[in-house]
Design an enzyme around this catalytic site. Structure first.
Site: not given
Ligand SMILES: Cc1cc2nc3c(=O)[nH]c(=O)nc-3n(C[C@H](O)[C@H](O)[C@H](O)COP(=O)(O)OP(=O)(O)OC[C@H]3O[C@@H](n4cnc5c(N)ncnc54)[C@H](O)[C@@H]3O)c2cc1C
Length: 592
Positions: A436
């Site tokens: 989230e």
């Molecule tokens: C157990 C679990 C349940 C989940 N449930 C759902 C769900 O029900 N529905 C759904 O749609 N998603 C779901 N998610 C996905 C979750 O919302 C994402 O994993 C989360 O938003 C982060 O995205 P990402 O994993 O691609 O990380 P990334 O976006 O790749 O981020 C990696 C790192 O880079 C940083 N970063 C990225 N962009 C920026 C920026 N612009 N500025 C500064 N820092 C940045 C982040 O803070 C983080 O530290 C779930 C994830 C997990 C692990």
């Protein structure tokens, strides 16, 4: 393994003393809803939480959902518990009456949600996601969509999911690739979504997916994303689940925690195409998701409070039983007598109380914005919701890491051993700063949309309100030291705001470099504000001879602890902020 008991006196203290629940309901013309009713509801919810959901917490942790021929089979016992949850009407507390909801204030729903999240975080994610999906459809769906899906989602007969994330689109949803092609009165959806919480299960006879996808002619980026309802089973002419839709869970993630919650890779349209129905207008999907984000993000912040409370309860129980000290006469005593164990337990208790206060104050602002009689009041409370939401999500979930860490530490070696149960809370809490919107994303939201975009005026209004509490504390000799500490923290907050407004326009890396310190700093300041109010109210009750002195004097002690041990962190946040981006941006990528 610890039991869970809802700390209803603490919840009631916040509802009555800090939120003024009766006045909130009366102002909204809902005199029939009051603190007495809230107490009955919380007590009943507490029973279901303690007796039914909490015992299943460890079961979900050890017996994970499995993907089989007929989809995902949830952990044994979850379906029966869900049935009881639905039969008790717990899914329908806050939604509108026209869809079968009970239309209770959001702040009461939030206080009840704490119980589900503390009892069994993995289980409670399912109704949390359903609430988010209900919100989106209720706000933006056509009447037909609302009538077709909401009554069964509100009752809990069907659950909801949020399908945003894709392999290449996480924090940056502009990169969403899932396609939606018009096909008569519906769309055919194709694409893959990952990490979908409760994406499939057998607890209900339908699952309603909300899916972000792009139309063929959609503009690139965030302006070309639309939102679709994609049911697991298509409905017959009577609105009952019939043919299986082409939307399937194709694998389950193996993860660090929340094992009882199936995290699904969802595939849409592997065969004939998944039938989906457009929510609202095309290309506005991301904006629609943002309208329910305050609820969802505050909901995850609340999970931080809930898991911290559970970890705290378990640590106290252990600390009272574990004999480690030896007296001169050779008899042994429990570790709770050691000052350092006291330090950890008091920090946990004080943190949890500040978290609960802020979570419920922010939840009540959502009500106040909704119930406001005039536009100016609606705007004022709406702005406060916007401002507090990233702090609630970011600060509460970060604090939950520390509280669950301390919970494990109090257990010594047994904290590292799974059978004790403390380790589960530590593992389960870890996701909260990630999903989230990560902590980094919350912090950027706070410094960007919520501060820089309005020239810092909304933050200045909050600072002014906190200053009023500082004045009240300083006016009372007993709380003069706490008043001085909060004033010092607030001055640091003002300096940080000034620094941001001054430096962000000239230094592209400034806002992003300081954002997490900024968010944490205002978390502690809000925590100090909440605890200051709490101390003043507790003392007023003591002076009036109302309430249980033992409970109220404990409130004074936790407020003093917060002021002396947690509020000073604001100074180091300010030092980091004023150092700016120089050392953060100094290394070239090859130097890492
Ligand atoms: C157990 C679990 C349940 C989940 N449930 C759902 C769900 O029900 N529905 C759904 O749609 N998603 C779901 N998610 C996905 C979750 O919302 C994402 O994993 C989360 O938003 C982060 O995205 P990402 O994993 O691609 O990380 P990334 O976006 O790749 O981020 C990696 C790192 O880079 C940083 N970063 C990225 N962009 C920026 C920026 N612009 N500025 C500064 N820092 C940045 C982040 O803070 C983080 O530290 C779930 C994830 C997990 C692990």
């Amino acid at each position: 393994m610890s039991e869970y008991k809802h700390p209803y006196r603490d919840a009631e203290f916040v509802l009555n003393e800090l939120v003024d629940f009766d006045a909130l309901c009366a102002d909204a013309g809902m005199e029939e809803i009051n603190a007495e009713l809230a107490s009955v509801i919380l007590t009943e919810a507490g029973k279901l939480g303690s007796d039914v959901l909490a015992p299943l917490n460890v079961v979900g942790d050890t017996q994970h959902p499995q993907l089989g021929e007929h989809g995902v089979q949830e952990t044994a016992g979850f379906a029966e518990a869900y049935q009881q949850f639905v039969e008790g009407g717990w899914n329908s507390l806050t939604p509108a009456e026209e869809f079968g909801g009970q239309n209770l204030p959001n702040v009461l729903g939030t206080a009840v949600n704490e119980i589900w999240q503390s009892s069994n975080l993995a289980f409670a994610l399912c109704p949390l996601l359903t609430q988010g999906a209900i919100e989106s459809i209720a706000h933006h769906g056509s009447d037909e969509l609302k009538q077709t899906y909401l009554p069964k989602m509100v009752s809990g007969e069907w659950t909801g999911t949020m399908n945003l994330t894709e392999p290449d689109a996480g924090s940056d949803l502009a990169a969403v690739k899932t396609k939606a092609v018009p096909n008569g009165d519906h769309y055919l959806i194709t694409g893959q979504k990952i990490f979908i919480t409760w994406g499939d299960h057998q607890m209900t006879d339908n699952v309603v997916h909300l899916v972000l996808a792009r139309l063929p002619d959609a503009p690139a980026g965030v302006k070309g994303i639309s939102l679709f309802v994609v049911p697991k089973f298509l409905l017959d002419e009577n609105g009952n689940p019939a043919a299986r839709n082409d939307a399937h869970c194709v694998s389950l993630e193996h993860k660090l925690g929340i094992h009882g919650s199936p995290t699904c890779v969802m595939s849409f349209g592997d065969n004939e195409g998944a039938v989906g129905y457009l929510v609202g207008e095309a290309n506005k999907g991301l904006a629609y998701m943002f309208t329910m984000m305050n609820h969802a993000r505050q909901g995850v912040g609340l999970q931080g409070l809930a898991i911290a409370e559970r970890s705290y309860q378990q640590a106290v129980e252990y600390a009272k039983e574990r004999l480690q000290g030896t007296k001169k006469d050779g008899s042994r005593f429990a570790i709770i007598k050691f000052p350092d164990v006291r330090r950890m337990l008091t920090q946990m208790k004080s943190s949890v109380e500040a978290m609960r206060g802020l979570a419920l104050i922010a939840a009540a602002e959502i009500d106040r914005a909704g119930y406001a009689q005039d536009e100016a009041a609606a705007k004022k409370h709406g702005q406060r919701v916007e401002l507090l939401t990233p702090i609630v999500k970011g600060w509460l979930t970060e604090l939950a890491q520390e509280v669950t860490y301390l919970g494990t530490q109090v257990h010594g070696g047994m904290g590292f051993i799974e059978e004790t149960g403390s380790a589960q809370h530590y593992r389960d809490a870890r996701i909260l700063t990630i999903y989230e919107g990560t902590t980094g994303i919350q912090a950027l939201d706070l410094v960007g949309r919520k501060t820089l975009m309005n020239g810092g005026t909304h933050l200045a209004e909050l600072i002014a309100e906190i200053e009023a509490t500082v004045n009240d504390l300083e006016a009372n000799e007993q709380f003069a030291a706490q008043g001085a500490a909060l004033r010092e923290a607030l001055e640091a907050g003002k300096a940080a705001r000034e620094w941001l407004l001054e430096n962000a326009p000239d230094d592209a890396a400034a806002a992003g470099s300081i954002s997490v310190n900024f968010m944490m700093m205002f978390g502690y300041i809000c925590g100090g504000w909440v605890m200051g109010q709490s101390a003043l109210k507790a003392q007023a009750s003591l002076d009036a001879g109302n309430g249980d002195p033992e409970f109220l004097t404990a409130k004074l002690a936790t407020a003093q602890f917060f002021s002396e041990h947690l509020l000073p962190r604001v100074k180091s946040n300010l030092a980091s902020i004023q150092a700016g981006s120089a050392s953060i941006m100094a290394l070239g990528e090859d130097q890492f």
